[in-house]
Motif scaffolding. Structure first.
Motif, mmCIF file in Angstrom:
data_model
loop_
_atom_site.group_PDB
_atom_site.id
_atom_site.type_symbol
_atom_site.label_atom_id
_atom_site.label_comp_id
_atom_site.label_asym_id
_atom_site.label_seq_id
_atom_site.Cartn_x
_atom_site.Cartn_y
_atom_site.Cartn_z
ATOM 1 N N UNK A 33 0.842 -1.230 -0.041
ATOM 2 C CA UNK A 33 -0.024 0.125 -0.167
ATOM 3 C C UNK A 33 0.936 1.258 -0.117
ATOM 4 N N UNK A 34 1.763 1.310 0.825
ATOM 5 C CA UNK A 34 2.609 2.704 1.101
ATOM 6 C C UNK A 34 3.628 2.718 -0.360
ATOM 7 N N UNK A 35 3.951 1.525 -1.070
ATOM 8 C CA UNK A 35 4.876 1.488 -2.064
ATOM 9 C C UNK A 35 3.870 2.312 -3.111
ATOM 10 N N UNK A 36 2.826 1.700 -3.351
ATOM 11 C CA UNK A 36 1.894 2.116 -4.475
ATOM 12 C C UNK A 36 1.178 3.344 -4.142
ATOM 13 N N UNK A 37 1.056 3.995 -2.989
ATOM 14 C CA UNK A 37 0.530 5.357 -2.739
ATOM 15 C C UNK A 37 1.690 6.365 -2.975
ATOM 16 N N UNK A 38 2.833 6.055 -2.713
ATOM 17 C CA UNK A 38 4.236 7.048 -2.719
ATOM 18 C C UNK A 38 4.150 7.014 -4.290
ATOM 19 N N UNK A 39 4.326 5.881 -4.987
ATOM 20 C CA UNK A 39 4.462 6.009 -6.483
ATOM 21 C C UNK A 39 3.268 6.768 -7.302
ATOM 22 N N UNK A 40 2.180 6.646 -6.835
ATOM 23 C CA UNK A 40 1.065 7.816 -7.327
ATOM 24 C C UNK A 40 1.358 9.066 -6.776
ATOM 25 N N UNK A 41 1.913 9.293 -5.555
ATOM 26 C CA UNK A 41 2.047 10.504 -5.233
ATOM 27 C C UNK A 41 3.251 11.277 -6.036
ATOM 28 N N UNK A 43 4.347 10.419 -9.060
ATOM 29 C CA UNK A 43 3.853 10.783 -10.402
ATOM 30 C C UNK A 43 3.171 11.940 -10.604
ATOM 31 N N UNK A 44 2.241 12.138 -9.592
ATOM 32 C CA UNK A 44 1.263 13.350 -9.761
ATOM 33 C C UNK A 44 2.095 14.661 -9.262
ATOM 34 N N UNK A 45 3.258 14.562 -8.365
ATOM 35 C CA UNK A 45 4.061 15.665 -7.989
ATOM 36 C C UNK A 45 4.793 15.937 -9.291
ATOM 37 N N UNK A 46 5.361 14.987 -9.862
ATOM 38 C CA UNK A 46 6.477 15.185 -10.877
ATOM 39 C C UNK A 46 5.626 15.885 -12.216
ATOM 40 N N UNK A 47 4.211 15.264 -12.285
ATOM 41 C CA UNK A 47 3.659 15.810 -13.458
ATOM 42 C C UNK A 47 3.366 17.159 -13.226
ATOM 43 N N UNK A 48 2.905 17.563 -12.216
ATOM 44 C CA UNK A 48 2.784 18.976 -11.819
ATOM 45 C C UNK A 48 3.968 19.895 -11.911
ATOM 46 N N UNK A 49 5.097 19.404 -11.559
ATOM 47 C CA UNK A 49 6.188 20.165 -11.512
ATOM 48 C C UNK A 49 6.600 20.179 -13.143
ATOM 49 N N UNK A 50 6.262 19.237 -14.011
ATOM 50 C CA UNK A 50 6.790 19.388 -15.478
ATOM 51 C C UNK A 50 5.786 20.410 -16.050
ATOM 52 N N UNK A 51 4.757 20.402 -15.685
ATOM 53 C CA UNK A 51 3.568 21.165 -16.432
ATOM 54 C C UNK A 51 3.718 22.655 -16.242
ATOM 55 N N UNK A 52 4.099 23.170 -15.071
ATOM 56 C CA UNK A 52 4.106 24.407 -14.392
ATOM 57 C C UNK A 52 5.215 24.410 -13.456
ATOM 58 N N UNK A 54 6.402 26.581 -11.677
ATOM 59 C CA UNK A 54 6.469 27.763 -10.979
ATOM 60 C C UNK A 54 5.615 27.395 -9.589
ATOM 61 N N UNK A 55 4.738 26.340 -10.047
ATOM 62 C CA UNK A 55 3.770 26.077 -8.748
ATOM 63 C C UNK A 55 4.299 24.395 -8.609
ATOM 64 N N UNK A 56 5.418 23.898 -8.804
ATOM 65 C CA UNK A 56 5.636 22.758 -8.550
ATOM 66 C C UNK A 56 5.745 22.347 -7.152
ATOM 67 N N UNK A 57 6.176 23.243 -6.283
ATOM 68 C CA UNK A 57 6.122 23.163 -4.577
ATOM 69 C C UNK A 57 4.704 22.851 -4.205
ATOM 70 N N UNK A 60 3.940 19.206 -5.049
ATOM 71 C CA UNK A 60 4.717 18.433 -4.033
ATOM 72 C C UNK A 60 3.749 18.374 -2.870
ATOM 73 N N UNK A 61 3.305 19.477 -2.236
ATOM 74 C CA UNK A 61 2.502 19.589 -0.833
ATOM 75 C C UNK A 61 1.265 18.840 -1.327
ATOM 76 N N UNK A 62 0.395 19.052 -2.218
ATOM 77 C CA UNK A 62 -0.824 18.427 -2.339
ATOM 78 C C UNK A 62 -0.639 17.043 -2.393
ATOM 79 N N UNK A 63 0.685 16.275 -3.248
ATOM 80 C CA UNK A 63 0.600 14.819 -3.212
ATOM 81 C C UNK A 63 0.701 14.394 -1.894
#
Length: 117
Positions: A33-41, A43-52, A54-57, A60-63
């Protein structure tokens, strides 16, 4: 790679300390569970960083917040359905949670550092 290294260490811990209960009965469910949820978090944070970047932090905080909410729900459901000793589970869960969180934050901040250069 990090999850695999942690899994190998966790697999050999009971052999290193044979008389002590180190892992909870359903440790591998918690680990998965923790490995899966960490992987998903991640990926979500990395996509957010790559898209914009400036709001990468904020990504990260949202994930991290979503990971914490799902983890608390997992602990609640697990403790309501399990009759085993709680201290072993608590130590297993929080050690895994912190190790996965430190690794996730380290990787994400390393990606942010490369974007700033």
């Amino acid at each position: 790679m990090f999850s695999l290294a942690l899994a190998v260490i966790a697999y050999f811990l009971p052999f290193a300390f044979p008389g002590i209960v180190i892992l909870a009965k359903k440790f591998w469910i918690v680990f998965g569970f923790l490995a899966g949820i960490t992987f998903i978090a991640y990926i979500v944070a990395d996509l957010g960083i790559k898209r914009n970047p400036e709001v990468g932090i904020m990504a990260i905080m949202g994930s991290i917040a979503l990971k914490m909410i799902f983890s608390m729900a997992f602990v609640l459901i697990y403790s309501l359905n399990s009759k085993e000793k709680g201290m072993v589970f608590v130590l297993n869960f929080f050690s895994l949670y912190l190790l996965f969180s430190f690794f996730e934050i380290y990787c994400l901040l390393r990606n942010l550092r490369h974007q700033n250069k």
